[in-house]
Design an enzyme around this catalytic site. Structure first.
Site, short mmCIF file in Angstrom:
data_model
loop_
_atom_site.label_atom_id
_atom_site.label_comp_id
_atom_site.label_asym_id
_atom_site.label_seq_id
_atom_site.Cartn_x
_atom_site.Cartn_y
_atom_site.Cartn_z
N HIS A 87 55.60 4.39 -12.39
CA HIS A 87 55.20 3.70 -13.63
C HIS A 87 54.49 2.37 -13.32
O HIS A 87 54.48 1.47 -14.16
CB HIS A 87 56.40 3.42 -14.55
CG HIS A 87 57.33 4.58 -14.71
ND1 HIS A 87 57.24 5.48 -15.74
CD2 HIS A 87 58.36 5.00 -13.92
CE1 HIS A 87 58.19 6.40 -15.60
NE2 HIS A 87 58.88 6.14 -14.49
N SER A 94 29.08 -11.94 -8.10
CA SER A 94 28.69 -12.08 -9.49
C SER A 94 27.57 -13.09 -9.57
O SER A 94 27.56 -14.08 -8.83
CB SER A 94 29.88 -12.55 -10.31
OG SER A 94 29.43 -13.17 -11.50
N LYS A 144 33.66 -14.64 -7.36
CA LYS A 144 33.93 -13.20 -7.49
C LYS A 144 33.57 -12.38 -6.26
O LYS A 144 32.59 -12.65 -5.58
CB LYS A 144 33.14 -12.64 -8.68
CG LYS A 144 33.61 -13.18 -10.00
CD LYS A 144 34.75 -12.39 -10.57
CE LYS A 144 34.20 -11.24 -11.38
NZ LYS A 144 35.23 -10.53 -12.11
N GLU A 171 34.94 1.12 -7.98
CA GLU A 171 34.83 1.42 -9.42
C GLU A 171 33.90 2.60 -9.67
O GLU A 171 34.16 3.46 -10.51
CB GLU A 171 34.32 0.19 -10.17
CG GLU A 171 35.29 -0.98 -10.12
CD GLU A 171 34.63 -2.25 -10.61
OE1 GLU A 171 34.76 -2.56 -11.79
OE2 GLU A 171 33.96 -2.94 -9.80
#
Ligand code: ARG
Length: 468
Positions: free
Chosen positions: A166, A287, A293, A300
């Site tokens: 979980h 970024s 970043k 992704e």
């Protein structure tokens, strides 16, 4: 579609005998597949060469004609590979483009190539050959990826990290164990592609339009020439089914699901909140506005690939559902999405393999995280069962009270005093502290397939043997 449809008044040279006029421009546009099936050119030419050689060996065409066809097809091949082949939408697909060009190059013998053959068995053969190659590509991509995951597993067979259920802290596990879980998944993916490849490796060529042919062809010879194990045994089935592509897409979909789960973990683990791993510069992006970043874009994108791959799978299932035997033009819609799914699967496999082998695990953070969240509560309960003879349910209850006590004090289980412990169960002794450390916890999980470093090393050794 890369060609613009050009309306033609001339009836098609391939079947013009029955037609007085050419197709409407829009008919031509909806009918043509050359914009995408040109990708099958090498398979198409290989199939034609095998067919022509067989026709000559069987005395169906002359050796001279077969020789001219062979040479002409090689010229067509080099024209296509050299980028100066005149693809024509009016010629509909790769099969007719190649044959028409062959006729321009060698003249009359080109017209004998299509003896005892149809585009129906031709396209089924070309596509099978193409998908077979993609199974091989997936198999080698998966081998490389499994190698990367095993490299991580070997390096970190005894690094401790939190195991989750979980996404809540469950029990400590080892990094190597976690990596080997993916090796198992990718190993099954690999075997799915092997199984699919073995099943699809039968030749449709010579099924002709649907019923076979009256010419004395030798389907075993063409099957062998193209590396198939045997000819398909039913000509209707041979031109009708695309289950080989469905199997490929299904194996690809399952593999893409596995890739997406690992990609998701890498996204989470590389976040500032987790800091379990650092991705190398090669696999990160910055970024344009936020200088701090480091984005895990590759992970992704891998996570997202399942969208188009499963989409292709659903699309082809939907195209094939309910089609009557034998060939229907619907089946021309079988290719584009398989091409796309295969391209993106191979890219995702390569990216994941590269990213994983360049990945640095932050072992101190992993271990610190493993020790939080009362991760050894099960070890404590097991100690109560083993040493004090408590039924597991009672041990669970006692441990729950101790966790609540630690939580109330804002400390972890090993930080409780013996007096704290004994206030919940009087028989607890100092020995209990021996099982509350994360290294003890993982080392104790010696059941087959468990997380103990010894078990993980045994699994790595088994896989090395398997892949050798
Ligand atoms: N371009 C067609 C396809 O991809 C080739 C087969 C055409 N056969 C036919 N009978 N029209 O399916």
């Amino acid at each position: 579609m890369t060609d613009r449809p050009d309306s033609t008044d001339a009836a098609n040279s391939m079947w013009g005998g029955r037609f007085a006029a050419g197709p409407d421009a829009i008919m031509e546009a909806i009918n043509a597949s050359i914009g995408f099936d040109r990708r099958l050119y090498a398979q198409d030419i290989a199939g034609s060469r095998a067919h022509a050689a067989m026709l000559a060996a069987q005395g169906i065409i002359s050796d001279n004609d077969a020789g001219a066809i062979r040479e002409g097809l090689l010229t067509v091949l080099s024209e296509i590979e050299g980028g100066d082949f005149p693809f024509k939408t009016a010629l509909e697909d790769i099969h007719m483009n190649v044959e028409a060009r062959l006729k321009e190059i060698i003249g009359e013998p080109a017209g004998r190539l299509h003896t005892g053959r149809s585009r129906n068995d031709q396209v089924a053969t070309d596509f099978r050959l193409w998908v077979r190659d993609q199974c091989d590509a997936a198999i080698s991509g998966l081998r490389a990826l499994i190698g990367s995951a095993m490299g991580q597993a070997e390096a970190g067979a005894d690094w401790v990290m939190p195991g989750f259920t979980h996404l809540q802290t469950a029990q400590p596990v080892t990094w190597g164990h976690h990596m080997m879980a993916y090796v198992e998944m990718f190993g099954r993916d690999l075997s799915r592609f092997q199984d699919a490849r073995a099943r699809m490796n039968e030749s449709p060529l010579g099924a002709a339009a649907l019923a076979g042919t009256g010419y004395p062809i030798d389907r075993h010879a063409t099957a062998q020439a193209l590396g198939f194990d045997r000819p398909m045994a039913n000509s209707l089935d041979a031109v009708s089914d695309r289950d080989f592509a469905l199997e490929f897409l299904s194996a690809a979909s399952i593999c893409a699901v596995h890739l997406s789960r690992l990609a998701e973990e890498l996204v989470i683990w590389s976040s500032a909140q987790f800091r379990f791993v650092s991705m190398s510069d090669k696999w990160s992006t910055g970024s344009s506005i936020m200088p701090q970043k480091r984005n895990p874009d590759a992970a992704e994108l891998i996570r997202a690939k399942i969208g188009r791959i499963l989409g292709a799978n659903v699309a082809l299932f939907t195209v094939m559902k309910g089609l009557p035997l034998a060939y229907s033009k619907d089946m021309q819609e079988d290719k584009e999405q398989v091409f796309d799914a295969a391209d993106h699967l191979m890219l995702a496999l390569a990216a994941m393999s590269g990213m994983l082998s360049d990945l640095t695990a932050n072992t101190a953070n992993l271990e610190a995280a493993a020790a939080t969240g009362f991760s050894t509560a099960t070890d404590l309960a097991d100690w109560l069962v083993r040493e004090l003879g408590l039924p597991f349910r009672d041990a669970h209850h006692v441990t729950g009270s101790l966790v609540a006590m630690a939580e109330g004090k804002g400390i972890d289980l090993p930080d409780l005093t013996l007096a704290d412990m004994q206030s919940v169960h009087g028989d607890i002794t100092q020995d209990v502290f021996g099982v509350l450390g994360v290294h003890n916890s993982v080392a104790s999980r010696q059941s087959y397939g468990g997380t103990a470093p010894d078990q993980v090393r045994a699994q790595i050794a088994r896989w090395k043997e398997k892949l050798a």
